[in-house]
Write an enzyme that holds these catalytic residues in place. Structure first.
Site, short mmCIF file in Angstrom:
data_model
loop_
_atom_site.label_atom_id
_atom_site.label_comp_id
_atom_site.label_asym_id
_atom_site.label_seq_id
_atom_site.Cartn_x
_atom_site.Cartn_y
_atom_site.Cartn_z
NE ARG A 198 3.26 0.55 5.61
CZ ARG A 198 2.56 -0.58 5.63
NH1 ARG A 198 2.81 -1.50 6.57
NH2 ARG A 198 1.61 -0.82 4.74
CD GLU A 253 7.01 -9.90 5.76
OE1 GLU A 253 6.14 -9.20 6.32
OE2 GLU A 253 7.83 -9.44 4.96
CE LYS A 293 2.58 -2.12 1.17
NZ LYS A 293 2.73 -3.56 1.38
#
Length: 293
Positions: free
Chosen positions: A52, A184, A151
């Site tokens: 990721r 979220e 991210k």
């Protein structure tokens, strides 16, 4: 003694782990990171976290000067040098030193550092009794802006929501996307349970595709629990039987109240407990060993 930090090819005492004030990670939040956990002498889901990290870097066109295999070894070696078998790992890659302009081409080499320390987001009693949360005015970033699937070091969107949670006197907040659907929490993915079905927002709703999120989905399917990834609203949370959050730092934590509405009977539910237990059991066996045994 302080920690040993990996920084650009060297392992140095934390007081020597410094970056330039011209680093674009500092000036502009231009970079990517991963939070990873080590449990019981193993680094949990290390391969997935490294993958990721490199996917995030590719999207922002950031060249990481290490192979994925070398980056994995950096994580393991940093833990070894700190004699840690249980830890929270922060792996960061910034655009590197540049000038005061925005142009990333002025940054000739990325900065890479790895910190292995500890973290505890919530006190133990909240894992037993559950979180009280609120939804907040700050909406999750749109995918066409700063895509939540990256991210990145640019976390101000999440920080705004955390500030709003703090002002409301609760430890966590639920964030909606621009269409009003649940996305979220400030740093965690969200699940609800209704009539025996585990429900979570799809990644296109505007959320980070969490490693722990995907792990819990796999556990549920192994247990024969139906899993649905679909859009839902606050109403669906209010009428849910159970609710919980997942994240690397938070692990799995129950939610018992949202916006003044009790979830189910106002206590952590049996399916949440079952998934939490299975998750903790998995952390004991998954991932490469830090120290060979």
């Amino acid at each position: 003694m302080g920690l040993i930090i990996y920084l650009n090819g060297n392992y140095v005492p934390e007081e020597q782990a410094v970056v330039s004030v011209f680093d674009h990670g500092l000036l502009y939040g231009d970079g990517v990171f991963e939070g990873i956990r080590a449990y019981h002498n193993r680094v949990f889901k290390l391969e997935e976290h490294i993958k990721r990290l490199y996917e995030s870097a590719k999207t922002i066109m950031l060249d990481i000067p290490l192979s994925m295999e070398k980056m994995s070894e950096v994580v393991l070696e940093t833990l070894r040098r700190n004699n840690q078998r249980d830890a929270y790992i922060r792996l960061v890659v910034t655009r590197g030193k540049g000038d005061l302009g925005l142009d990333p081409r002025k940054c000739t080499k990325a900065t890479v550092f790895c910190i292995t320390a500890s973290i505890q987001l919530y006190p133990e009693e909240l894992y037993n009794n559950g979180l009280i949360t609120v939804t907040v005015p700050t909406r999750r970033n749109a995918g066409e802006a700063v895509n939540p699937r990256v991210k990145s070091l640019n976390y101000l969107n999440n920080i705004f929501a955390k500030i709003e949670a703090n002002l409301a006197g609760v430890p966590e907040a639920v964030m909606l996307n621009n269409e009003g659907y649940v996305a979220e929490a400030t740093g965690d993915n969200i699940f609800i349970i209704k009539d025996g079905v585990l429900i979570t927002p799809p990644v296109y709703a505007g959320l980070l595709e969490g490693i722990t999120r995907n792990c819990v989905i796999e556990i549920a399917r192994t247990k024969g629990i139906p899993v649905v990834e679909t859009l839902f609203t606050r109403h669906d949370i209010f009428i849910a039987d159970e609710c919980f959050l997942t994240g690397t730092a938070a692990e799995c934590i129950p939610v018992v109240q949202v916006d003044g509405r009790s979830i189910g009977n106002g206590k952590p539910g049996p399916m949440t407990h079952s998934l939490m237990k299975a998750f903790h059991e998995l952390t004991e066996t998954d991932g490469p060993q830090i120290f060979p045994e």
